[in-house]
Structure formats: C-alpha cells, structure tokens
Design an enzyme around this catalytic site. Structure first.
Site, PDB file in Angstrom:
ATOM      1  N   LYS A   9       0.838  -1.196   0.000  1.00  0.00           N
ATOM      2  CA  LYS A   9       0.000   0.000   0.000  1.00  0.00           C
ATOM      3  C   LYS A   9       0.882   1.260   0.000  1.00  0.00           C
ATOM      4  CE  LYS A   9      -3.786  -2.423   2.375  1.00  0.00           C
ATOM      5  NZ  LYS A   9      -4.614  -2.518   3.623  1.00  0.00           N
ATOM      6  N   TYR A  49     -11.864  -4.093  -3.452  1.00  0.00           N
ATOM      7  CA  TYR A  49     -12.461  -4.080  -2.108  1.00  0.00           C
ATOM      8  C   TYR A  49     -13.984  -4.162  -2.190  1.00  0.00           C
ATOM      9  CZ  TYR A  49      -7.926  -2.898   0.008  1.00  0.00           C
ATOM     10  OH  TYR A  49      -6.619  -2.932   0.451  1.00  0.00           O
ATOM     11  N   ASN A 112      -1.919  -0.191   7.273  1.00  0.00           N
ATOM     12  CA  ASN A 112      -1.326  -1.487   7.628  1.00  0.00           C
ATOM     13  C   ASN A 112      -0.441  -2.092   6.538  1.00  0.00           C
ATOM     14  OD1 ASN A 112      -3.333  -2.362   5.945  1.00  0.00           O
ATOM     15  ND2 ASN A 112      -4.414  -3.591   7.478  1.00  0.00           N
ATOM     16  N   HIS A 115      -1.695  -5.481   1.444  1.00  0.00           N
ATOM     17  CA  HIS A 115      -2.911  -6.271   1.213  1.00  0.00           C
ATOM     18  C   HIS A 115      -2.494  -7.641   0.717  1.00  0.00           C
ATOM     19  CE1 HIS A 115      -6.840  -7.513  -0.403  1.00  0.00           C
ATOM     20  NE2 HIS A 115      -6.126  -8.002  -1.399  1.00  0.00           N
ATOM     21  N   GLU A 126      -8.901 -11.268  -7.553  1.00  0.00           N
ATOM     22  CA  GLU A 126      -8.131 -10.023  -7.441  1.00  0.00           C
ATOM     23  C   GLU A 126      -7.027  -9.961  -8.506  1.00  0.00           C
ATOM     24  OE1 GLU A 126      -6.951 -10.149  -3.321  1.00  0.00           O
ATOM     25  OE2 GLU A 126      -8.977  -9.670  -2.631  1.00  0.00           O
TER      26      GLU A 126
HETATM   27  O1  YYY Z   1      -7.806  -8.604   4.479  1.00  0.00           O
HETATM   28  P1  YYY Z   1      -7.294  -7.544   5.432  1.00  0.00           P
HETATM   29  O2  YYY Z   1      -6.554  -6.426   4.727  1.00  0.00           O
HETATM   30  O3  YYY Z   1      -6.476  -8.122   6.551  1.00  0.00           O
HETATM   31  O4  YYY Z   1      -8.568  -6.890   6.153  1.00  0.00           O
HETATM   32  P2  YYY Z   1     -10.054  -6.628   5.629  1.00  0.00           P
HETATM   33  O5  YYY Z   1     -10.988  -6.948   6.755  1.00  0.00           O
HETATM   34  O6  YYY Z   1     -10.302  -7.302   4.325  1.00  0.00           O
HETATM   35  O7  YYY Z   1     -10.077  -5.040   5.420  1.00  0.00           O
HETATM   36  C1  YYY Z   1      -9.440  -4.457   4.301  1.00  0.00           C
HETATM   37  C2  YYY Z   1      -8.689  -3.239   4.754  1.00  0.00           C
HETATM   38  O8  YYY Z   1      -9.605  -2.248   5.199  1.00  0.00           O
HETATM   39  C3  YYY Z   1      -7.760  -3.459   5.928  1.00  0.00           C
HETATM   40  O9  YYY Z   1      -6.497  -3.957   5.536  1.00  0.00           O
HETATM   41  C4  YYY Z   1      -7.647  -2.083   6.505  1.00  0.00           C
HETATM   42  C5  YYY Z   1      -9.007  -1.464   6.220  1.00  0.00           C
HETATM   43  N1  YYY Z   1      -9.864  -1.486   7.417  1.00  0.00           N
HETATM   44  C6  YYY Z   1      -9.981  -0.319   8.160  1.00  0.00           C
HETATM   45  O10 YYY Z   1      -9.382   0.704   7.809  1.00  0.00           O
HETATM   46  N2  YYY Z   1     -10.776  -0.312   9.281  1.00  0.00           N
HETATM   47  C7  YYY Z   1     -11.429  -1.408   9.665  1.00  0.00           C
HETATM   48  N3  YYY Z   1     -12.185  -1.394  10.772  1.00  0.00           N
HETATM   49  C8  YYY Z   1     -11.304  -2.604   8.925  1.00  0.00           C
HETATM   50  C9  YYY Z   1     -10.514  -2.603   7.792  1.00  0.00           C
HETATM   51 MG    MG Z   2      -9.317  -8.600   3.110  1.00  0.00          MG
END
Ligand code: YYY
Ligand code: MG
Length: 149
Positions: A9, A49, A112, A115, A126
């Site tokens: 990212k 997404y 974070n 992805h 994807e």
């Molecule tokens: O697959 P992953 O990236 O670990 O998490 P997801 O639940 O698919 O969410 C995608 C992405 O969205 C996450 O990496 C950060 C963001 N996000 C966020 O900013 N706040 C949240 N409460 C949940 C997800």
């Molecule tokens: Mg995800």
C-alpha cells in the site's frame, strides 16, 4: 499450486518497505509471477475491495489507497494464500504478532502496509482485476524440488 494477489500500500511504498517485503516472500520459497508499480484508478480500488464498499471505513480506505503509488504482485506456491496471510499478520497491527509484516512495521489499522488475498478464490478474482493472463510469467522455480516433499 495456489496464487495470491499482494499489494504494498502507499504507506509501505513511501516507507521503503518494497524490498523488505519481497525479500521475506522470496526467503519463504514463494515464486513471483508478476509485478507492477502504479497509482490505482478508482474503479479497480472499488473492484478489489468490493466486499467493503458499504463499510464505514471504505471512503477513508479508498482515499488512502489512491494517495500514492502501490506495488502490485502475484505470488505462487503450495498453500500460497495461507502462507502469505501468516507472513502478513492480523489486519489490526495491535493484534499482529511481531515477526509478521504488520506486526513489525504497522501501528494503525488504516495504515497497515500491505494487502493479501484471503482465499484462493479471492486470489484469482483479485489477480484478474489487476493483471491479464499475458502478464503472468510461467517458469519453473529451480528450488521447488527441495522446497516441496
Ligand atoms: O484482508 P485484510 O486487509 O487483513 O482486512 P479486511 O478486513 O479485508 O479489510 C481491508 C482493509 O480495510 C484493511 O487492511 C484495513 C481497512 N480497514 C480499516 O481501515 N478499518 C477497519 N475497521 C477494517 C478494515
Ligand atoms: Mg481482506
């Protein structure tokens, strides 16, 4: 063999973590099939997404993902999706174990670093959003006979 879509990212790119992340995947024994460095258009962010379009965090997520260049990759290997998710660590960095990418390099859930696809089916979905079949390079990894039983 499984394939996973991985995206470093904008925060990971700007913090100089591309090489560190690629190095971790290479050391694990995963094989890169494709890579591209670019700024993503809105339609591909929404497609990638799509499960989160209605979530309250989506507008902020979209702005962040489009705030700078990202590094897109396709990686292949036995159980590649699960192995990459374990290298990446939990979504929220406060829960991500040290030694994982998010555990070592991230603080906020909205920054974070990386992805990675969460299932083989989302991996294929994807990959198809960002890459054409001609972009995926077919070659044999010379270490595979030692890596795999
Ligand atoms: O697959 P992953 O990236 O670990 O998490 P997801 O639940 O698919 O969410 C995608 C992405 O969205 C996450 O990496 C950060 C963001 N996000 C966020 O900013 N706040 C949240 N409460 C949940 C997800
Ligand atoms: Mg995800």
């Amino acid at each position: 063999m499984e394939r996973s879509f991985v995206m470093i990212k904008p925060d990971g790119v700007q913090r100089g973590l591309i090489g560190e992340i690629i190095s971790r995947f290479e050391r694990k024994g995963l094989k890169m099939l494709a890579a591209r460095f670019e700024c993503l258009p809105e339609d591909r962010v929404a497609a990638q997404y799509n499960e989160h379009l209605e979530k309250p965090f989506f507008p902020g997520l979209k702005t962040y993902i489009m705030s700078g260049p990202v590094f897109l990759m396709v990686w292949e290997g036995k159980n590649a999706v699960g192995i990459i998710r374990s290298l990446v660590g939990a979504t929220n960095p406060v829960e991500a174990v040290p030694g994982t990418i998010r555990g070592d390099f991230a603080v906020d859930i909205g920054r974070n670093v990386i992805h990675a696809s969460d299932s083989p089916a989302s991996g294929e979905r994807e990959i198809a959003i960002h890459f054409g079949s001609d972009d995926l390079v077919a070659y044999s990894g010379i270490a595979e006979s030692m890596l795999y039983e």
